[in-house]
Scaffold this motif. Structure first.
Motif, mmCIF file in Angstrom:
data_model
loop_
_atom_site.group_PDB
_atom_site.id
_atom_site.type_symbol
_atom_site.label_atom_id
_atom_site.label_comp_id
_atom_site.label_asym_id
_atom_site.label_seq_id
_atom_site.Cartn_x
_atom_site.Cartn_y
_atom_site.Cartn_z
ATOM 1 N N VAL A 89 24.377 -90.916 -76.600
ATOM 2 C CA VAL A 89 24.069 -89.951 -77.627
ATOM 3 C C VAL A 89 25.238 -89.164 -78.076
ATOM 4 O O VAL A 89 25.414 -88.985 -79.495
ATOM 5 N N ALA A 90 26.119 -88.759 -77.371
ATOM 6 C CA ALA A 90 27.076 -88.012 -77.762
ATOM 7 C C ALA A 90 28.173 -88.594 -78.375
ATOM 8 O O ALA A 90 28.580 -88.222 -79.828
ATOM 9 N N GLU A 91 28.531 -89.915 -78.242
ATOM 10 C CA GLU A 91 29.620 -90.805 -78.792
ATOM 11 C C GLU A 91 28.889 -91.391 -80.029
ATOM 12 O O GLU A 91 29.555 -91.276 -81.062
ATOM 13 N N TYR A 92 27.695 -91.480 -80.323
ATOM 14 C CA TYR A 92 26.897 -91.880 -81.267
ATOM 15 C C TYR A 92 27.240 -90.717 -82.497
ATOM 16 O O TYR A 92 27.389 -90.876 -83.417
ATOM 17 N N LEU A 93 26.740 -89.379 -81.977
ATOM 18 C CA LEU A 93 26.907 -88.158 -82.690
ATOM 19 C C LEU A 93 28.169 -88.118 -83.356
ATOM 20 O O LEU A 93 28.446 -87.923 -84.506
ATOM 21 N N ILE A 94 29.038 -88.118 -82.590
ATOM 22 C CA ILE A 94 30.417 -88.014 -82.895
ATOM 23 C C ILE A 94 30.914 -89.178 -83.900
ATOM 24 O O ILE A 94 31.627 -88.802 -84.855
ATOM 25 N N SER A 95 30.470 -90.367 -83.707
ATOM 26 C CA SER A 95 30.738 -91.556 -84.703
ATOM 27 C C SER A 95 30.025 -91.279 -85.961
ATOM 28 O O SER A 95 30.377 -91.797 -87.090
ATOM 29 N N GLN A 96 29.158 -90.153 -86.136
ATOM 30 C CA GLN A 96 28.496 -89.930 -87.156
ATOM 31 C C GLN A 96 28.997 -88.526 -87.825
ATOM 32 O O GLN A 96 28.436 -87.996 -88.821
ATOM 33 N N ALA A 98 29.688 -85.699 -86.111
ATOM 34 C CA ALA A 98 29.520 -84.360 -85.397
ATOM 35 C C ALA A 98 30.715 -83.777 -84.692
ATOM 36 O O ALA A 98 31.765 -84.339 -84.246
ATOM 37 N N ARG A 99 30.721 -82.343 -84.973
ATOM 38 C CA ARG A 99 31.961 -81.605 -84.607
ATOM 39 C C ARG A 99 31.909 -81.531 -83.035
ATOM 40 O O ARG A 99 30.941 -81.205 -82.502
ATOM 41 N N ILE A 100 33.040 -82.138 -82.479
ATOM 42 C CA ILE A 100 33.206 -82.118 -80.941
ATOM 43 C C ILE A 100 33.485 -80.815 -80.443
ATOM 44 O O ILE A 100 33.785 -80.092 -81.087
ATOM 45 N N ASN A 101 33.161 -80.391 -79.088
ATOM 46 C CA ASN A 101 33.717 -79.199 -78.744
ATOM 47 C C ASN A 101 34.161 -79.593 -77.012
ATOM 48 O O ASN A 101 34.168 -80.583 -76.714
ATOM 49 N N LEU A 102 34.898 -78.607 -76.448
ATOM 50 C CA LEU A 102 35.687 -78.661 -75.109
ATOM 51 C C LEU A 102 34.493 -78.957 -74.176
ATOM 52 O O LEU A 102 34.734 -79.993 -73.253
ATOM 53 N N PHE A 103 33.403 -78.530 -74.258
ATOM 54 C CA PHE A 103 32.246 -78.947 -73.308
ATOM 55 C C PHE A 103 32.038 -80.439 -73.414
ATOM 56 O O PHE A 103 31.940 -81.094 -72.415
ATOM 57 N N THR A 104 31.826 -80.930 -74.408
ATOM 58 C CA THR A 104 31.732 -82.330 -74.495
ATOM 59 C C THR A 104 32.657 -83.146 -74.502
ATOM 60 O O THR A 104 32.539 -84.299 -73.586
ATOM 61 N N LEU A 105 33.785 -82.702 -74.654
ATOM 62 C CA LEU A 105 35.030 -83.699 -74.391
ATOM 63 C C LEU A 105 35.091 -83.509 -72.779
ATOM 64 O O LEU A 105 35.703 -84.624 -72.320
ATOM 65 N N THR A 106 34.788 -82.452 -72.306
ATOM 66 C CA THR A 106 34.919 -82.448 -70.701
ATOM 67 C C THR A 106 33.845 -83.477 -70.168
ATOM 68 O O THR A 106 33.919 -84.458 -69.357
ATOM 69 N N MET A 107 32.626 -83.487 -70.467
ATOM 70 C CA MET A 107 31.633 -84.348 -70.171
ATOM 71 C C MET A 107 32.056 -85.800 -70.309
ATOM 72 O O MET A 107 31.867 -86.654 -69.660
ATOM 73 N N LEU A 108 32.531 -86.117 -71.480
ATOM 74 C CA LEU A 108 33.067 -87.358 -71.818
ATOM 75 C C LEU A 108 34.367 -87.813 -71.178
ATOM 76 O O LEU A 108 34.635 -89.201 -71.273
#
Length: 163
Positions: A89-96, A98-108
């Motif tokens: 879901v995160a990667e899909y939203l980023i491809s659309q 979505a503004r990423i943040n440090l928390f999501t970058l950490t999880m990824l």
């Protein structure tokens, strides 16, 4: 042009601008997303890619909308995906967009980026993510041992901070 005509023309022009600006502002106010829709989108961001796609197809600009859970706890769909470890879901939203943040970058697992940010801005180590979840929590749900060790070496021990 004489002074009286200049003042009249200027006043009408400024007045027209103000009315137009006020109408535009009113239209923006009317076009805010219903909070039920935002809440559904953010909720779907945690674990329901099909629902995310469905809502996004109907409301293309909702990708960065945040739901206010109160007490300063704002969450986006990509933030929801981040704190539950939902890469798809995160990667899909980023491809659309979505503004990423440090928390999501950490999880990824974007380790180098995350480390550079923390080294440059050490106070971010104790920043609160959605629902108060820490960077350490996001590393754990992302199964990212390297960042877990890095955060702990920097002194971060809590998985969640109180809101």
């Amino acid at each position: 042009m004489d002074r009286k005509k200049f003042i009249t023309t200027s006043s009408l022009t400024i007045g027209g601008f103000l009315i137009t600006a006020n109408q535009s502002y009113s239209q923006l106010q009317e076009e805010q997303y219903d909070q039920k829709v935002v809440k559904a989108f953010v909720g779907a961001g945690h674990n329901n890619l099909d629902k995310v796609k469905e809502i996004l197809s109907e409301y293309p600009n909702i990708v960065n909308a945040a739901y206010d859970w109160k007490n300063g706890d704002f969450e986006t769909a990509v933030g929801g995906a981040g704190h539950v470890g939902n890469r798809e879901v995160a990667e899909y939203l980023i491809s659309q967009g979505a503004r990423i943040n440090l928390f999501t970058l950490t999880m990824l697992g974007k380790n180098e980026l995350v480390k550079e940010f923390i080294e440059e801005f050490p106070a971010l180590l104790r920043a609160k993510g959605p629902h108060g979840f820490s960077m350490l929590h996001h590393a754990k749900v992302g199964k990212n041992e390297e960042l877990m060790e890095f955060f702990q070496a920097q002194g971060l021990k809590k998985m969640k901070f109180s809101l």
